[in-house]
Design a protein around this motif. Structure first.
Motif, PDB file in Angstrom:
ATOM      1  N   GLY A  24      -6.928 -17.762   7.629  1.00 44.98           N
ATOM      2  CA  GLY A  24      -5.581 -17.767   7.065  1.00 44.98           C
ATOM      3  C   GLY A  24      -5.179 -16.380   6.595  1.00 44.98           C
ATOM      4  N   CYS A  25      -3.961 -15.988   6.935  1.00 48.48           N
ATOM      5  CA  CYS A  25      -3.416 -14.721   6.435  1.00 48.48           C
ATOM      6  C   CYS A  25      -1.902 -14.822   6.457  1.00 48.48           C
ATOM      7  N   ASP A  26      -1.253 -14.171   5.479  1.00 52.36           N
ATOM      8  CA  ASP A  26       0.208 -14.186   5.435  1.00 52.36           C
ATOM      9  C   ASP A  26       0.809 -12.955   6.115  1.00 52.36           C
ATOM     10  N   MET A  27      -0.026 -12.173   6.766  1.00 58.19           N
ATOM     11  CA  MET A  27       0.492 -11.072   7.590  1.00 58.19           C
ATOM     12  C   MET A  27       0.090 -11.313   9.043  1.00 58.19           C
ATOM     13  N   ARG A  28       0.702 -10.551   9.932  1.00 53.98           N
ATOM     14  CA  ARG A  28       0.406 -10.663  11.373  1.00 53.98           C
ATOM     15  C   ARG A  28       0.313  -9.257  11.967  1.00 53.98           C
ATOM     16  N   CYS A  29      -0.531  -8.437  11.376  1.00 52.58           N
ATOM     17  CA  CYS A  29      -0.630  -7.042  11.816  1.00 52.58           C
ATOM     18  C   CYS A  29      -0.940  -6.979  13.315  1.00 52.58           C
ATOM     19  N   PRO A  30      -0.182  -6.205  14.069  1.00 50.99           N
ATOM     20  CA  PRO A  30      -0.376  -6.179  15.516  1.00 50.99           C
ATOM     21  C   PRO A  30      -1.719  -5.596  15.950  1.00 50.99           C
ATOM     22  N   PHE A  31      -2.409  -4.935  15.006  1.00 50.25           N
ATOM     23  CA  PHE A  31      -3.694  -4.302  15.325  1.00 50.25           C
ATOM     24  C   PHE A  31      -4.878  -5.082  14.760  1.00 50.25           C
ATOM     25  N   CYS A  32      -4.636  -6.304  14.272  1.00 52.53           N
ATOM     26  CA  CYS A  32      -5.669  -7.059  13.553  1.00 52.53           C
ATOM     27  C   CYS A  32      -6.906  -7.301  14.424  1.00 52.53           C
ATOM     28  N   HIS A  33      -8.074  -7.133  13.824  1.00 55.34           N
ATOM     29  CA  HIS A  33      -9.329  -7.395  14.547  1.00 55.34           C
ATOM     30  C   HIS A  33      -9.815  -8.830  14.376  1.00 55.34           C
ATOM     31  N   LEU A  43      -8.501 -15.722  13.239  1.00 54.05           N
ATOM     32  CA  LEU A  43      -8.596 -16.365  11.917  1.00 54.05           C
ATOM     33  C   LEU A  43      -7.244 -16.556  11.250  1.00 54.05           C
ATOM     34  N   LEU A  44      -6.192 -15.969  11.804  1.00 52.87           N
ATOM     35  CA  LEU A  44      -4.969 -15.804  11.011  1.00 52.87           C
ATOM     36  C   LEU A  44      -4.244 -17.094  10.684  1.00 52.87           C
ATOM     37  N   ASP A  45      -4.170 -18.032  11.623  1.00 51.21           N
ATOM     38  CA  ASP A  45      -3.397 -19.245  11.309  1.00 51.21           C
ATOM     39  C   ASP A  45      -4.243 -20.318  10.633  1.00 51.21           C
ATOM     40  N   THR A  99     -13.885 -11.318   3.065  1.00 46.51           N
ATOM     41  CA  THR A  99     -12.814 -10.770   3.870  1.00 46.51           C
ATOM     42  C   THR A  99     -12.138 -11.899   4.639  1.00 46.51           C
ATOM     43  N   GLY A 100     -11.235 -11.543   5.542  1.00 48.93           N
ATOM     44  CA  GLY A 100     -10.535 -12.604   6.271  1.00 48.93           C
ATOM     45  C   GLY A 100      -9.973 -12.066   7.568  1.00 48.93           C
ATOM     46  N   GLY A 101      -8.752 -12.517   7.793  1.00 50.52           N
ATOM     47  CA  GLY A 101      -7.832 -13.240   6.926  1.00 50.52           C
ATOM     48  C   GLY A 101      -7.590 -12.587   5.559  1.00 50.52           C
ATOM     49  N   GLU A 102      -6.914 -13.352   4.728  1.00 52.86           N
ATOM     50  CA  GLU A 102      -6.647 -12.937   3.354  1.00 52.86           C
ATOM     51  C   GLU A 102      -7.406 -13.886   2.425  1.00 52.86           C
ATOM     52  N   THR A 122      -8.351  -7.319   0.401  1.00 55.07           N
ATOM     53  CA  THR A 122      -7.058  -7.999   0.242  1.00 55.07           C
ATOM     54  C   THR A 122      -5.926  -7.166   0.825  1.00 55.07           C
ATOM     55  N   ASN A 123      -4.883  -7.873   1.264  1.00 56.82           N
ATOM     56  CA  ASN A 123      -3.690  -7.159   1.724  1.00 56.82           C
ATOM     57  C   ASN A 123      -2.681  -6.965   0.585  1.00 56.82           C
ATOM     58  N   GLY A 124      -3.022  -7.434  -0.596  1.00 55.55           N
ATOM     59  CA  GLY A 124      -2.223  -7.121  -1.781  1.00 55.55           C
ATOM     60  C   GLY A 124      -1.039  -8.045  -2.030  1.00 55.55           C
ATOM     61  N   MET A 178      -8.146  -2.610  -0.900  1.00 54.41           N
ATOM     62  CA  MET A 178      -6.781  -3.071  -0.612  1.00 54.41           C
ATOM     63  C   MET A 178      -6.165  -2.257   0.515  1.00 54.41           C
ATOM     64  N   ASP A 179      -5.569  -2.973   1.458  1.00 59.99           N
ATOM     65  CA  ASP A 179      -4.853  -2.312   2.549  1.00 59.99           C
ATOM     66  C   ASP A 179      -3.542  -1.729   2.055  1.00 59.99           C
ATOM     67  N   ILE A 180      -3.261  -0.513   2.484  1.00 62.30           N
ATOM     68  CA  ILE A 180      -1.913   0.053   2.373  1.00 62.30           C
ATOM     69  C   ILE A 180      -1.462   0.187   3.818  1.00 62.30           C
ATOM     70  N   LYS A 181      -0.587  -0.710   4.245  1.00 61.05           N
ATOM     71  CA  LYS A 181      -0.307  -0.776   5.687  1.00 61.05           C
ATOM     72  C   LYS A 181       0.494   0.431   6.174  1.00 61.05           C
ATOM     73  N   ASN A 182       1.441   0.871   5.332  1.00 62.69           N
ATOM     74  CA  ASN A 182       2.306   1.964   5.779  1.00 62.69           C
ATOM     75  C   ASN A 182       3.235   2.346   4.629  1.00 62.69           C
TER      76      ASN A 182
HETATM   77  S1  SF4 Z   1      -6.347 -10.083   8.311  1.00 62.06           S
HETATM   78 FE1  SF4 Z   1      -5.700  -8.041   7.590  1.00 62.06          FE
HETATM   79  S2  SF4 Z   1      -5.259  -6.911   9.484  1.00 62.06           S
HETATM   80 FE2  SF4 Z   1      -5.310  -9.106  10.034  1.00 62.06          FE
HETATM   81  S3  SF4 Z   1      -3.164  -9.809   9.881  1.00 62.06           S
HETATM   82 FE3  SF4 Z   1      -4.139 -10.194   7.884  1.00 62.06          FE
HETATM   83  S4  SF4 Z   1      -3.684  -8.362   6.668  1.00 62.06           S
HETATM   84 FE4  SF4 Z   1      -3.320  -7.839   8.793  1.00 62.06          FE
END
Ligand code: SF4
Length: 230
Positions: free
Chosen positions: A26-35, A39-41, A70-73, A98-100, A120-124
Motif C-alpha cells: 500500500g502507498c498513497d503515491m505512484r512514483c513513476p520510478f518506484c522499485h 506493492l503499491l495497491d 519500508t514499503g509501500g508506505e 516514509t514518504n512524509g 524520509m523521501d523528498i521527491k522534488n
Molecule cells: S513506495 Fe515510495 S517510491 Fe514507491 S510509489 Fe510509494 S512513495 Fe513512491
C-alpha cells in the motif's frame, strides 16, 4: 498484520547496523520510478503474518541488530505502532522509511520512542512534487510538516531524493536546499531502471549531473552525499 516482503539481512538499509528489511503493501503515491510497484495497491499476496515475523526476529536475536520498515508506505498500516512495540521489546532498534504524507502518525512513532531512525523521501521541489509522485495533485502541507518535524526534532534521520534525469533539474535542488536547509543528512540517490519500474523511458542522471546538483545544495546542506555513484 500482513507482511509483504522480508529481506533477511542487509548492511545497506539501516546505517551502521546489520538489519532485516520488512516490506508493507500500500502507498498513497505512484512514483513513476518506484522499485516496489507490485506493492503499491496493497493487493499483492502477503508472504507472512505478524507472528511469523516475530518468530523470525526471536531466532535472529544476537545476529541482527536492527529492523527496517519500508514499503509501500509503512505508516498506512494502522497497527504499525503495536507491531513496532513488539519488535522494540525484542531489543531491536527500528528504522522507518516514509514518504512524509502522514505527519501525525510519524509524530506518534517518534513521541512514543518507537523509531530510532527515519528516512524520509523528498521527491522534488514543491512545484514538481505531484508530477514526481505520479499524482495529479498533492497537498504539500503534510509533507512539509513531516520534514519540519525531523529537522526540528531529536530522532536521527536522513532525507533522500531518487534523482531522475526527466524529473529533476537545477531548480529542483535550489528549491529543496532552501526548504530543508541545514538537514543533518541528505542523500541524492541515482535512479536505476528495472523491468518492474512502472514508467518506461526514465533515465538516471549522469554522475557529473549529480555532482553538480550536490554543489548547488552544499551551501544550504553541507551534509549532502551521493548514493549509487562510484
Ligand atoms: S513506495 Fe515510495 S517510491 Fe514507491 S510509489 Fe510509494 S512513495 Fe513512491
Amino acid at each position: 498484520m500482513k507482511i509483504h516482503g522480508l529481506q533477511k539481512m542487509t548492511l545497506l538499509d539501516f546505517p551502521g547496523r546489520v538489519a532485516c528489511t520488512v516490506f508493507f503493501g500500500g502507498c498513497d503515491m505512484r512514483c513513476p520510478f518506484c522499485h516496489n510497484a507490485e506493492l503499491l495497491d496493497g493487493s499483492a499476496p502477503a508472504v507472512m503474518e505478524e507472528e511469523e515475523l516475530i518468530t523470525f526476529l526471536k531466532k535472529r536475536q544476537g545476529l541482527l541488530d536492527g529492523v527496517a520498515f519500508t514499503g509501500g508506505e509503512p505508516l498506512l498500516q494502522k497497527d504499525l505502532p503495536e507491531l513496532t512495540k513488539r519488535v522494540r521489546d525484542l531489543g531491536y532498534p527500528v528504522k522507518l522509511d516514509t514518504n512524509g504524507t502522514h505527519p501525525e502518525r510519524l509524530g506518534r512513532m517518534i513521541r512514543e520512542g518507537l523509531v530510532q531512525y527515519v528516512a524520509m523521501d523528498i521527491k522534488n521541489s514543491p512545484e514538481r512534487y505531484a508530477e514526481t509522485a505520479g499524482l495529479e495533485k498533492l497537498d504539500m502541507q503534510p509533507i512539509r510538516e513531516s520534514a519540519s518535524m525531523l529537522l526540528g526534532g531529536n530522532v536521527d534521520y536522513e532525507f533522500r531524493t531518487t534523482t531522475v534525469a526527466e524529473l529533476h533539474d537545477d531548480s529542483s535542488f535550489e528549491q529543496i536546499g532552501r526548504w530543508i536547509r541545514g538537514a543533518k543528512r541528505y542523500y541524492l540517490q541515482r535512479f536505476t531502471d528495472r523491468d518492474t519500474v512502472p514508467f518506461e523511458g526514465l533515465h538516471a542522471p549522469t554522475e557529473e549531473q549529480m555532482k553538480h546538483w550536490a554543489d548547488i545544495l552544499r551551501p544550504e546542506i553541507p551534509a549532502v552525499e551521493l548514493r549509487g555513484v562510484d
